[in-house]
Design an enzyme around this catalytic site. Structure first.
Site: not given
Ligand code: SAM
Length: 249
Positions: A79, A81, A154
């Site tokens: 993730g 972001g 999540h």
């Molecule tokens: C809460 S943000 C992450 C924030 C980042 N870790 C930070 O602390 O700056 C969640 C990210 O997870 C990605 N995401 C969602 N589903 C996912 C998946 N199945 N596999 C990988 N990434 C995913 C989204 O595109 C998003 O950019």
């Protein structure tokens, strides 16, 4: 909040804290300032704008990881972001790079985040439940991974699958973190709104079940065969919406 633990830098940096923030973000300063001045993780979280600070995770991370600060490390954050926006995200990746002067940070996101690439930050695109890409990330470094952070979809089933794929591949003595476990209580993420016992197929239920494994030698279950997790988990920490699992060293 003390900006630095280094007594030589402390007075200077505290005095000019606000003026220093934009300067510290500059590439040239990021090369040496955080490690020489030992800028703490809260300050770096503020500088880079990660929401891990507002969530209250930063003191938890610092309490467990500060001892690794000067080691050569490889870490993966799932993730990056910013979701669909290719120009948004990467705050935490940059914070980790500044905090650990010898780390190589891997970031994985379902969306294209290739614009976030920089020295010591490698970007991968794919899903956190795709075993093939997870294995490719681990295999990309001969030294393996020391820290893994799941801050991706999540979704409860994803958190569990990703852990089952990646924890066995984490280096001995490594740390595995799961953020935002409030989704264990959100039905739209596969959660359940009530209290969880350890048979639930939610992240909270799953990790609570692993706690018994810490004491597997005490179980009075005839012919009990310890699982990989029983044998290889040394400790598990639960905080508000954050779990940390330490692999035996
Ligand atoms: C809460 S943000 C992450 C924030 C980042 N870790 C930070 O602390 O700056 C969640 C990210 O997870 C990605 N995401 C969602 N589903 C996912 C998946 N199945 N596999 C990988 N990434 C995913 C989204 O595109 C998003 O950019």
């Amino acid at each position: 909040m003390a900006i630095t633990d280094n007594p030589i830098c402390k007075g200077l940096v505290n005095k000019h804290k606000n003026r220093l923030k934009p300067i510290i973000r500059h590439k040239l300063f990021l090369k040496w300032l955080p490690s020489i001045c030992n800028l703490n993780l809260s300050v770096l979280a503020t500088i880079f704008g990660t929401d891990k600070l507002a969530h209250g995770y930063i003191p938890r991370y610092e309490s467990l990881l500060s001892g690794l600060r000067n080691r050569k490390l490889n870490m993966l954050e799932i993730g990056i972001g910013g979701y669909k926006d290719p120009h948004q995200g990467g705050e935490s990746l940059r914070m980790w790079k500044a905090y650990f002067p010898r780390v190589n940070v891997h970031g994985l996101d379902i969306y294209d985040k290739s614009g976030m690439k920089e020295s010591r930050i490698r970007i991968w695109q794919g899903s956190q439940i795709d075993e093939e890409i997870l294995n490719r990330i681990v295999n990309s470094s001969s030294a393996g991974l020391d820290i893994i952070i799941d801050d991706g979809s999540h979704r409860n089933e994803h958190i569990i699958s990703t852990f089952e794929i990646l924890f066995p591949r984490l280096n001995k003595g490594g740390w595995y973190f799961v953020e935002d476990t409030q989704t264990s209580y959100w039905p739209e993420y596969g959660g359940k709104t009530e209290k969880h016992d350890n048979t639930e197929s939610t992240a909270m239920g799953y990790f609570k079940n692993l706690v018994d494994g810490l004491n597997h030698e005490e179980l009075k279950i005839p012919d009990y065969q310890p699982t990989y997790f029983d044998i290889n988990i040394d400790s598990i920490f639960f905080w508000h919406n954050l779990i940390a699992i330490h692999k035996s060293g």
